[in-house]
Design a protein around this motif. Sequence first.
Motif, PDB file in Angstrom:
ATOM      1  N   THR A 177      27.627  30.543   4.948  1.00 35.40           N
ATOM      2  CA  THR A 177      29.061  30.826   4.812  1.00 35.40           C
ATOM      3  C   THR A 177      29.462  32.099   5.558  1.00 35.40           C
ATOM      4  OG1 THR A 177      28.671  32.055   2.779  1.00 35.40           O
ATOM      5  CG2 THR A 177      29.181  29.729   2.539  1.00 35.40           C
ATOM      6  N   GLY A 178      28.489  32.905   5.882  1.00 38.23           N
ATOM      7  CA  GLY A 178      28.768  34.171   6.578  1.00 38.23           C
ATOM      8  C   GLY A 178      29.187  35.238   5.584  1.00 38.23           C
ATOM      9  N   ALA A 185      28.052  39.188   3.613  1.00 34.92           N
ATOM     10  CA  ALA A 185      27.079  39.659   2.617  1.00 34.92           C
ATOM     11  C   ALA A 185      27.730  39.681   1.242  1.00 34.92           C
ATOM     12  CB  ALA A 185      26.608  41.047   2.991  1.00 34.92           C
ATOM     13  N   ARG A 186      26.925  39.350   0.237  1.00 33.27           N
ATOM     14  CA  ARG A 186      27.439  39.354  -1.138  1.00 33.27           C
ATOM     15  C   ARG A 186      26.613  40.309  -1.996  1.00 33.27           C
ATOM     16  NH1 ARG A 186      27.761  32.798  -1.297  1.00 33.27           N
ATOM     17  NH2 ARG A 186      25.525  33.059  -1.091  1.00 33.27           N
ATOM     18  N   PHE A 187      27.291  41.129  -2.746  1.00 33.10           N
ATOM     19  CA  PHE A 187      26.669  42.031  -3.729  1.00 33.10           C
ATOM     20  C   PHE A 187      25.585  42.947  -3.135  1.00 33.10           C
ATOM     21  CE2 PHE A 187      27.857  38.003  -5.753  1.00 33.10           C
ATOM     22  CZ  PHE A 187      28.860  38.435  -6.598  1.00 33.10           C
ATOM     23  N   THR A 188      25.721  43.309  -1.890  1.00 31.03           N
ATOM     24  CA  THR A 188      24.722  44.215  -1.295  1.00 31.03           C
ATOM     25  C   THR A 188      25.155  45.676  -1.457  1.00 31.03           C
ATOM     26  OG1 THR A 188      25.772  44.028   0.856  1.00 31.03           O
ATOM     27  CG2 THR A 188      23.924  42.547   0.438  1.00 31.03           C
ATOM     28  N   PHE A 189      26.427  45.901  -1.666  1.00 34.86           N
ATOM     29  CA  PHE A 189      27.007  47.243  -1.853  1.00 34.86           C
ATOM     30  C   PHE A 189      26.560  48.204  -0.741  1.00 34.86           C
ATOM     31  CE2 PHE A 189      26.420  45.245  -6.041  1.00 34.86           C
ATOM     32  CZ  PHE A 189      27.760  45.084  -6.390  1.00 34.86           C
ATOM     33  N   THR A 236      22.350  35.016  -5.666  1.00 31.90           N
ATOM     34  CA  THR A 236      23.488  35.051  -4.730  1.00 31.90           C
ATOM     35  C   THR A 236      23.571  36.375  -3.956  1.00 31.90           C
ATOM     36  OG1 THR A 236      25.003  35.893  -6.420  1.00 31.90           O
ATOM     37  CG2 THR A 236      24.922  33.501  -6.145  1.00 31.90           C
ATOM     38  N   MET A 294      22.755  34.260 -10.593  1.00 28.91           N
ATOM     39  CA  MET A 294      23.603  35.368 -10.139  1.00 28.91           C
ATOM     40  C   MET A 294      22.814  36.271  -9.185  1.00 28.91           C
ATOM     41  SD  MET A 294      25.569  36.127 -13.735  1.00 28.91           S
ATOM     42  CE  MET A 294      25.846  37.847 -13.510  1.00 28.91           C
TER      43      MET A 294
END
Lengths: 166, 519
Positions: B186-187, B189-193, B179, B176
């Motif tokens: 995939t392009g 940002a994930r979980f960067t807030f 990621t 987790m």
Amino acid sequence: MAKLRSDLIRYLPSVGAFLITAAYLATAYTYKPAPRAMPVLIGWSVLVLLGLDILSLSPTVMGRQLTAWLNPARNDQRRAGLVPHRQWIALGSLGALTLGFVLLGVLVACGLYVFLMAALFGRRSLLTALIAAAAVTCFVWLMFVQFLHVELYPGLLFVHVFHISE
Amino acid sequence: VFEGWLHGFQSLSSPHELLFLGLGVTVGLFVGVLPGLGGVATLALITPLTYGMSTVSSFALAGGVMGAVPMGGAITAILLNTPGHGANVVTCLDGYPLATQGKAGLAIGAAASSNAIGGLIGAITVLAVLPLANVLVFAVGPPEFFLLALLGLLLVATISRGRLLRSVISAGFGLMLATVGYSSVTGGARFTFGSDYLWNGIPITPPLIGMFAVAEMLNLMIKGGSVLNTQTSVKVTNVTSGLVESFRHWGTLLQGSLIGTFLGCIPGCGAAVSSFLSYSITARFSKDPESFGKGNIKGIIATEAAVNAKDGSTLIPTLALGVPGSAEMAVFMGILILHGMQPGPFMLIGHQTEIYSLIWAITASCFVASAIGLLLARPLSKVTAIDSQLLAPIVIVIAFAGSYAVDREVDNIIITAVFALFGYMSIRFDFPRIAMVMAMVLGGIALRSYEQSMMISNGSWSIFVTRPVCMVLVFCIIVGLLAPILLRRSGLRLARGDAARPLSRPEEVGDAKVKLSDG
């Protein structure tokens, strides 16, 4: 009451982890299909595993069977002899140290933390605590600033109030 | 190839690098005697210190630590029944009985020579195998990397024996965390807030420092007292006989080294597994199995040789494939990345001299550590008596300062503190930390390779079973899945049999004076 408390503590980490994973999963669903594919897969897998872990903690036949199969070496009583107040002081001091590093900077926080921990938590004499704090601060300064040429963070307080540059 | 070996040797033999090697060995020996800290925490602690050093100097320092920690741990395992880390638990089985019989020197001598020879055999294997790994540059692509990472993740479950579920949960958390950040495939940002700091994902070094160095010290601080609760007087005599003893039992020495070398090549198969397996095989096929656990010198030789041989061979998957062979290697990868190297097949082409100097450093450190260990056996044992209330704050502030120094980010300090809390909770509630760390490292590789593979194959999973190397890896994964069941069955058979001593759990060994780190 004591049993209820011990049960709560037993379930707390798994339930907490379950809630964190659920929040992770909920956030993952806000992304587009391609970037969320893996996080969703991982999130659901972890949720199922945590469900099994919570179930294994229950005093039921299935719980005991799950423990025997998947976690036979688990030892929830491992820290039975733990003194709670020491735990809170240690964890609280870690929070204070983090705040100290950010506000007062690396060198000041290093010295202060070692001095206070040795004097108050370790019940050392003030002189011993002072010597330990000075030695560690010197070591950090010599090692990082002099030897490795790393500018240590001066702290928000010194940067903004006393206008010392970073 | 020989030119590469020679260049590596030459670059390590300058006085400056030898100084760092000596420093690494000294630190490794001192830390080795502290239960829980071990090589993982020490490497995590020295990682930021290598910032600003030349690559060869950092490798000399890290190699010195990696080669010396097992020797430090063996000394306290023998003298005080206090294993420095997981792998040294098995050393206690025969080492401490020998010490109680007044043969501590014999045991330490045997441990020292086995350590050195085991390390040498492991290093020779790496030197022989690593050049061939260049071939992998053309044979290994994203699908193979994904399967390799998957294999590593599967083996994570075997790290903490008896804690399969919690190991897998910890690994899941590691995935987790992997990621987090911008995905170039995939392009988006994930979980960067919205944090710039998290844009490139969670950096690996601050979490490692937090989860191992700081969390372990917090644990020690909370437990109170010193690492060693009772002062035990020790006698260290007859060391030379011990040195000779290893060569007298050369078969056991060679067998232990080969077991360690082989298991070191398998990602996730730690030193503890190598030592347990080497010991149990030696005991099982011995003419006198009853003497094991009561002070049989072969028990020490088999264990120590396996532990140090593993150190060298673990470099094979780490350097050649970018898959950390052990927790130590996961941390060591942080040093490589810090110095601008990306572990994997291409590293073997671009950084041959540095790689060979590292191998020489590990080999040399095994010998130097054994020699220094013999000289310092007695004073080293006193490190365990330092009051944790003084030791822990000192180690914690150095760890925090080091974490900041990695890339001069204040956020590193916060991440270190958060992961220290996470690490302490993992110790407290029995979630193996190692699984999370391995998954954090492997997760990045797995995610990236999976997404690349899907792009290459237009979303078809057949890419994972149609390429030759992939087929071999799929077979290994299937074996990896079935192995725990087979081992469980054989373990049951062993338990029913005439084993000299139960080898079920490390925590059962000795007087249970220490909490063994899962690192």
